[in-house]
Motif scaffolding. Sequence first.
Motif, PDB file in Angstrom:
ATOM      1  N   VAL A   5      -2.088-104.810 -64.153  1.00 20.27           N
ATOM      2  CA  VAL A   5      -1.090-105.511 -64.949  1.00 20.27           C
ATOM      3  C   VAL A   5      -0.686-106.781 -64.224  1.00 20.27           C
ATOM      4  CG1 VAL A   5       1.169-105.403 -66.032  1.00 20.27           C
ATOM      5  CG2 VAL A   5      -0.255-103.338 -65.914  1.00 20.27           C
ATOM      6  N   GLU A   6      -0.964-107.928 -64.856  1.00 20.31           N
ATOM      7  CA  GLU A   6      -0.594-109.216 -64.273  1.00 20.31           C
ATOM      8  C   GLU A   6       0.823-109.606 -64.687  1.00 20.31           C
ATOM      9  OE1 GLU A   6      -5.017-109.707 -65.607  1.00 20.31           O
ATOM     10  OE2 GLU A   6      -3.147-108.860 -66.397  1.00 20.31           O
ATOM     11  N   SER A   7       1.444-110.412 -63.848  1.00 20.42           N
ATOM     12  CA  SER A   7       2.750-110.980 -64.162  1.00 20.42           C
ATOM     13  C   SER A   7       2.906-112.280 -63.387  1.00 20.42           C
ATOM     14  CB  SER A   7       3.876-110.009 -63.803  1.00 20.42           C
ATOM     15  OG  SER A   7       3.855-109.724 -62.413  1.00 20.42           O
ATOM     16  N   CYS A  22      -0.599-108.951 -59.524  1.00 25.81           N
ATOM     17  CA  CYS A  22      -1.405-107.996 -60.277  1.00 25.81           C
ATOM     18  C   CYS A  22      -1.188-106.626 -59.654  1.00 25.81           C
ATOM     19  CB  CYS A  22      -2.876-108.385 -60.219  1.00 25.81           C
ATOM     20  SG  CYS A  22      -3.996-107.162 -60.942  1.00 25.81           S
ATOM     21  N   THR A 118      -2.358-113.196 -68.017  1.00 27.17           N
ATOM     22  CA  THR A 118      -1.047-113.830 -68.078  1.00 27.17           C
ATOM     23  C   THR A 118      -1.260-115.331 -68.268  1.00 27.17           C
ATOM     24  OG1 THR A 118       1.092-114.056 -66.955  1.00 27.17           O
ATOM     25  CG2 THR A 118      -0.851-114.116 -65.557  1.00 27.17           C
TER      26      THR A 118
END
Length: 124
Positions: A5-7, A22, A118
Amino acid sequence: QVQLVESGGGLVQAGGSLRLSCAASRRTLSLNAMGWFRQAPGKEREFVAAINWSGGSANYADSVKGRFTISRDNAKNTLYLQMNSLKPEDTAVYYCAGRAATQATGVPSDYHYWGQGTQVTVSS
């Protein structure tokens, strides 16, 4: 199954900085080398940076050398991309990826696990 999960994406002015993260859902031997790739509208996905498990070896695309830094914190199962001196041509969706092999390559098909991406937008 490993989830990435990227942010950290967003809108920034040219010359600014962003730090992407990530997070892996769990520690797994399936994630050895990891990398960042990006895809701009109408273009193919391209290599940005990659790093091996220990963090002792990293590779960069020529277009980002000296501006971007890839790193990882294995205790936190997290990969990072520090992006400085951003340019409008850096605008793209950024993806993190992982592979079981040790070599940190720049070939997207070498990677088996991918995040959802993202968005990074750099205004001029």
